[in-house]
Design a protein around this motif. Structure first.
Motif, PDB file in Angstrom:
ATOM      1  N   VAL A 159       0.834  -1.223   0.000  1.00  0.00           N
ATOM      2  CA  VAL A 159       0.000   0.000   0.000  1.00  0.00           C
ATOM      3  C   VAL A 159       0.862   1.265   0.000  1.00  0.00           C
ATOM      4  CG1 VAL A 159      -1.909  -1.152   1.210  1.00  0.00           C
ATOM      5  CG2 VAL A 159      -0.325   0.230   2.523  1.00  0.00           C
ATOM      6  N   PHE A 160       2.138   1.126   0.326  1.00  0.00           N
ATOM      7  CA  PHE A 160       2.997   2.320   0.379  1.00  0.00           C
ATOM      8  C   PHE A 160       3.724   2.566  -0.943  1.00  0.00           C
ATOM      9  CE2 PHE A 160       2.580   0.762   4.720  1.00  0.00           C
ATOM     10  CZ  PHE A 160       2.121   1.901   5.354  1.00  0.00           C
ATOM     11  N   GLU A 161       3.532   1.646  -1.890  1.00  0.00           N
ATOM     12  CA  GLU A 161       4.307   1.744  -3.132  1.00  0.00           C
ATOM     13  C   GLU A 161       3.968   2.969  -3.955  1.00  0.00           C
ATOM     14  OE1 GLU A 161       3.887  -2.104  -4.955  1.00  0.00           O
ATOM     15  OE2 GLU A 161       5.234  -3.008  -3.460  1.00  0.00           O
ATOM     16  N   SER A 162       2.745   3.492  -3.800  1.00  0.00           N
ATOM     17  CA  SER A 162       2.352   4.668  -4.586  1.00  0.00           C
ATOM     18  C   SER A 162       2.957   5.957  -4.018  1.00  0.00           C
ATOM     19  CB  SER A 162       0.829   4.788  -4.609  1.00  0.00           C
ATOM     20  OG  SER A 162       0.370   4.923  -3.276  1.00  0.00           O
ATOM     21  N   THR A 163       3.630   5.878  -2.894  1.00  0.00           N
ATOM     22  CA  THR A 163       4.215   7.082  -2.294  1.00  0.00           C
ATOM     23  C   THR A 163       5.747   6.985  -2.408  1.00  0.00           C
ATOM     24  OG1 THR A 163       4.552   6.138  -0.109  1.00  0.00           O
ATOM     25  CG2 THR A 163       2.370   7.032  -0.551  1.00  0.00           C
ATOM     26  N   ASP A 164       6.436   8.099  -2.142  1.00  0.00           N
ATOM     27  CA  ASP A 164       7.904   8.016  -2.220  1.00  0.00           C
ATOM     28  C   ASP A 164       8.491   7.883  -0.811  1.00  0.00           C
ATOM     29  OD1 ASP A 164       7.709  10.547  -1.138  1.00  0.00           O
ATOM     30  OD2 ASP A 164       9.296  11.389  -2.384  1.00  0.00           O
ATOM     31  N   VAL A 165       7.740   7.192   0.047  1.00  0.00           N
ATOM     32  CA  VAL A 165       8.173   7.077   1.437  1.00  0.00           C
ATOM     33  C   VAL A 165       9.017   5.810   1.642  1.00  0.00           C
ATOM     34  CG1 VAL A 165       6.185   5.787   2.336  1.00  0.00           C
ATOM     35  CG2 VAL A 165       7.323   7.440   3.787  1.00  0.00           C
TER      36      VAL A 165
END
Ligand SMILES: Cc1cc2nc3c(=O)[nH]c(=O)nc-3n(C[C@H](O)[C@H](O)[C@H](O)COP(=O)(O)OP(=O)(O)OC[C@H]3O[C@@H](n4cnc5c(N)ncnc54)[C@H](O)[C@@H]3O)c2cc1C
Ligand code: FES
Length: 289
Positions: A159-165
């Motif tokens: 779920v975090f892949e769409s962010t650059d975190v």
């Protein structure tokens, strides 16, 4: 645009981690108005039991599609009823309420977020917005310190892949990532990497937020915390959500803020932590004492 009441149609309502549910709703009025860090008062069931609405943060806000997402942990009767709701049924929501996060002054700077358990709920949309604002500029990596009691309570990495975190995981029982509290991970990793965030955002259990506040205040790092309190009305009418705060004039006189109206986002230095913790005890885990 101010707050409103809306019958939102459920698109999906699924368990995504242990006791943690994701509800996606068609709620065009609220989706058009909401900002990261704001919340809605949700009527979990028709009828008189439970009578009171429950406050839930906006986990995602898809204004273009007129949709919002709520990420909630089944904590008691109200959230249990919510988890029973089926797609196509309606849930009445009042919102958006509260102040919401202030976006960072400098989105390219070194930003860190700390999430404890369901505290990831309001931080996610903020993280997405910061990522979007950084997509066309050269920016320092954004870091998320994300902890839960055990691995099955964490959202999946995908779920975090769409962010650059860059996500740093921790679990209290050591079943995934760093073994220990997320605040210990924050302290340990930042010291080892020589990383000093210019701005910090956090949400999670009170003890965790207190530790984040102390860590940040000691280093003079500005921090915005999403705090919780028991809420009956959500609009500043019942005064049930009052928390002891530092007097704005700097005097030692008693001063209270209302989480629903003045918050839920507060700076670390504005809160009387010791008084709150006495007010909200007993709690099973107070790692910083
Ligand atoms: C501004 C705000 C935003 C929130 N956002 C989220 C969210 O996005 N996702 C999520 O899962 N939860 C969120 N919460 C907490 C959520 O509102 C409570 O877990 C929920 O109201 C519990 O209702 P219930 O009927 O299921 O449990 P209840 O039977 O009412 O309570 C079960 C247990 O949870 C405790 N509790 C109830 N309300 C709160 C509260 N507000 N804060 C701390 N403990 C509480 C009770 O003391 C009790 O021990 C938020 C709270 C606030 C104030
Ligand atoms: S919940 Fe009623 S005043 Fe805040």
């Amino acid at each position: 645009m101010g707050k409103m009441q809306e019958d939102a149609r459920i698109i999906r309502n699924e368990e995504v981690a242990r006791m943690t549910w994701l509800m996606r709703l068609h709620s065009p009025g609220i989706a058009a108005r909401a900002r990261p860090g704001q919340f809605g008062m949700v009527r979990v069931r028709e009828g008189i039991d439970p009578l009171l609405r429950r406050p839930l943060s906006f986990h995602r806000i898809h204004s273009g599609k007129g949709e919002i997402e709520l990420l909630y942990r089944v904590a008691g009767k109200g959230t249990w009823w919510l988890s029973r709701c089926q797609p196509d049924s309606l849930v009445n929501i009042t919102g958006p309420l509260g102040n919401g996060f202030t976006m960072p002054d400098n989105p390219s700077a070194a930003i860190a977020l700390v999430a404890g358990g369901i505290g990831i709920a309001p931080l996610f949309e903020l993280m997405v917005r910061i990522s979007e604002s950084r997509s066309k500029i050269k920016a320092e990596k954004m870091h998320l310190f994300y902890g839960a009691r055990s691995a099955d309570e964490l959202l999946p990495a995908a779920v975090f892949e769409s962010t650059d975190v860059s996500v740093h995981w921790s679990t209290d029982d050591g079943s995934f990532g760093f073994s220990g509290y997320v605040t210990e991970l924050l302290e340990e990793w930042t010291a080892r990497a020589g990383f000093r965030p210019t701005e910090l955002f956090a949400c999670g259990p009170l003890a965790m937020q207190h530790n984040v506040a102390r860590w940040a205040l000691a280093r003079d790092i500005p921090v915005q915390l999403s705090l919780e309190s028991l809420m009956a009305c959500g609009i500043g009418a019942c005064l049930g959500c009052a928390l002891p705060a530092v007097h704005p004039g700097g005097s030692s006189a008693e001063h209270y803020v209302h989480v629903c109206k003045d918050g839920p986002i507060f700076s670390a230095g504005s809160i009387q932590w010791r008084k709150i913790r006495k007010q909200q005890l007993p709690s099973p885990i107070f790692p910083c004492d």
